[in-house]
Design a protein around this motif. Structure first.
Motif: not given
Ligand code: GDP
Ligand code: MN
Length: 387
Positions: A349-364
C-alpha cells in the motif's frame, strides 16, 4: 430513529390505540384548509423531534379560520430548541378532563420491559419522577408472557386512575405495549394520555423511537425517517450504506472499524484537533468504497485536512491505496491528507502511494504521529515526510 408525533400516532392507531384524526401539512394555506375540513376548534401542532413544544409556543388551539391562519403562520418556520418547524399536524381539539402519562421501554439493568404510568401527566414527567416518585408506577413485564389486561388494570388502579376509566387505561397500556413490541420500538410514550369529559381515554401526544437496526423488518416504517431535517451528507451516506457522522470541527476522519474510528477521534482530540466528521469504512473495503468515502468526507466544506487511519485485517492496505489514488484522479482534493497504513499488505500500500506521488498526501507511521500531522495541516502549518 425518532418519529414525529403524527407518525407515532399513525402507529398507535394501527394497534388500536385511540388518537384523534388529523392532517399533516406544510403550508399555511393547507393548514387552513385542513382546519376548515376537520372543524373547529382545532389544535395546531409543530412537528419536530423535540419535546416541550407546548411551552415553546408550538401547540395552539384555534377556534376559527382567522386563528388557524395566525397560528399556522406563526408556528411554521419557528425554531424550537434548534429544530425548525417544517410540518404541522392539525387535529380536532379534544376536551380534557384529566392528563395521564404512559410509556413502555426496555429497562436494560433489569433486562425486562418496563411500563410506566402516572395520573400526573401533561407536565414534565422527569419532575414527577424526581419529586413525587410514588406517583409514577413502574411495572416490569415478563418479556415472554407479555402484558396481560389484568396486569394493566392493576397498574392503572395502583397509579390512581379514576375508577370508571381503569378499563380504558388498561386497554391503552396493552395497546402501547403491543406498539413497543411489534414495531421494535425502543420507546413508546404518551404524554398526555387524556381522559375526555365523555370518559374516553385517548393519546393526545406520541413519542416513539424505533430501533434502526430492526427497520428491515418494518418496510412500512422505513419511509418515516425525518429526512428533510437530516444533514444532507448524512442522508447520502445512509443511502450509500456508509457509517458517517457529522461533527463540528475541521478534520475529516476515516478509519476501518468502529473501535479504530473512535480511538482516532480520541487521539486527534488529544493532539488538539477537532474532527469535522468521521466515516467508518468497515471491514473489507475495496478501492471503490474508499473513493466513495473520500467523496463523502470532502462533501463537508468545513474539512481542512483528512486523516486516513487504516489497520489492515480483512481490509487490505493496497486496496485502500488504490482507492485513494482513484479518488485523487477523479475528485482532485484541495485539502491535505495524512495516511497511516498498517497491517495486511501495508508495505504494498505504501509503495503504491509513493509511486503515485499524490500531491499533498503525507504518510505517518503511528496513530499519534498521524494525529499530530493532521492537526498541524488543518491549522495551515506544513509538515515533514511527504509519501
Ligand atoms: P409537547 O409540549 O411537545 O409535549 O406537546 P403536547 O402534544 O403534549 O401538547 C402540550 C399540551 O398542549 C398538552 O399537555 C395539552 O395540555 C395541550 N393540548 C394539546 N392538544 C390539545 C387539545 O386537543 N385540547 C386541549 N384542550 N389541549 C391540548
Ligand atoms: Mn407531550
Amino acid at each position: 430513529m425518532d418519529l414525529l408525533e403524527y407518525q407515532g400516532k399513525q402507529l398507535f392507531a394501527r394497534h388500536g390505540l385511540r388518537v384523534s384524526d388529523g392532517k399533516a401539512v406544510k403550508t399555511v394555506e393547507d393548514a387552513v384548509a385542513a382546519a376548515n375540513e376537520i372543524g373547529y376548534p382545532v389544535v395546531i401542532k409543530a412537528q419536530v423531534l423535540i419535546g416541550g413544544r407546548g411551552k415553546a409556543g408550538g401547540v395552539k388551539l384555534a377556534s376559527n379560520e382567522a386563528e388557524a391562519r395566525e397560528h399556522a403562520s406563526n408556528i411554521l418556520g419557528m425554531d424550537i430548541k434548534g429544530h425548525v418547524v417544517r410540518t404541522l399536524w392539525i387535529e380536532h381539539a379534544s376536551d380534557i378532563a384529566s392528563e395521564y402519562y404512559a410509556s413502555v421501554l426496555l429497562d436494560r439493568s433489569a433486562k425486562q420491559p418496563l411500563v410506566m404510568f402516572s395520573v400526573e401527566g401533561g407536565v414534565d414527567i422527569e419532575e414527577v419522577a424526581e419529586k413525587t416518585p410514588e406517583k409514577l408506577i413502574r411495572h416490569h413485564v415478563d418479556a415472554l408472557g407479555g402484558l396481560s389486561h389484568e396486569e394493566a388494570e392493576d397498574i392503572a388502579r395502583k397509579g390512581g386512575a379514576d375508577a370508571d376509566v381503569i378499563e380504558g387505561v388498561a386497554d391503552a397500556l396493552v395497546a402501547l405495549y403491543e406498539v413497543w413490541l411489534e414495531e421494535d420500538a425502543t420507546l413508546a410514550e404518551i404524554n398526555p394520555l387524556i381522559v375526555t369529559p365523555e370518559r374516553e381515554v385517548r393519546a393526545l401526544d406520541a413519542k416513539v423511537s424505533l430501533d434502526g437496526n430492526a427497520l428491515y423488518r418494518h418496510p412500512d416504517s422505513q419511509g418515516l425517517s425525518d429526512s428533510e431535517n437530516e444533514d444532507p451528507i448524512e442522508r447520502r451516506a445512509k443511502e450509500e450504506g456508509v457509517q458517517y457522522v457529522k461533527l463540528d470541527g475541521d478534520i475529516g476522519i476515516l478509519g476501518n472499524g468502529a473501535g479504530l474510528v473512535m480511538s482516532t477521534l480520541d487521539v486527534v482530540a488529544q493532539a488538539g484537533g477537532k474532527p469535522a466528521n468521521f466515516l467508518d469504512a468497515g471491514g473489507g473495503s475495496d478501492a471503490e468504497k474508499i473513493k466513495q468515502a473520500v467523496d463523502l468526507l470532502l462533501a463537508n466544506d468545513a474539512v481542512k485536512a483528512v486523516l486516513f487511519n487504516i489497520f489492515g485485517g480483512i481490509t487490505r492496505c493496497d486496496e485502500v491505496a488504490k482507492g485513494l489514488i482513484a479518488a485523487f484522479a477523479e475528485i482532485k482534493p484541495s485539502v491535505p491528507f495524512v495516511v497511516r497504513l498498517d497491517g495486511t499488505n501495508d508495505v504494498e500500500g505504501r509503495r503504491l502511494l509513493q509511486e503515485a506521488a499524490l500531491p499533498n498526501v503525507h504518510a505517518a507511521k503511528t496513530m499519534n504521529e498521524a494525529a499530530e500531522m493532521v492537526v498541524a495541516l488543518a491549522a495551515g502549518q506544513s509538515v515533514e515526510t511527504p509519501v
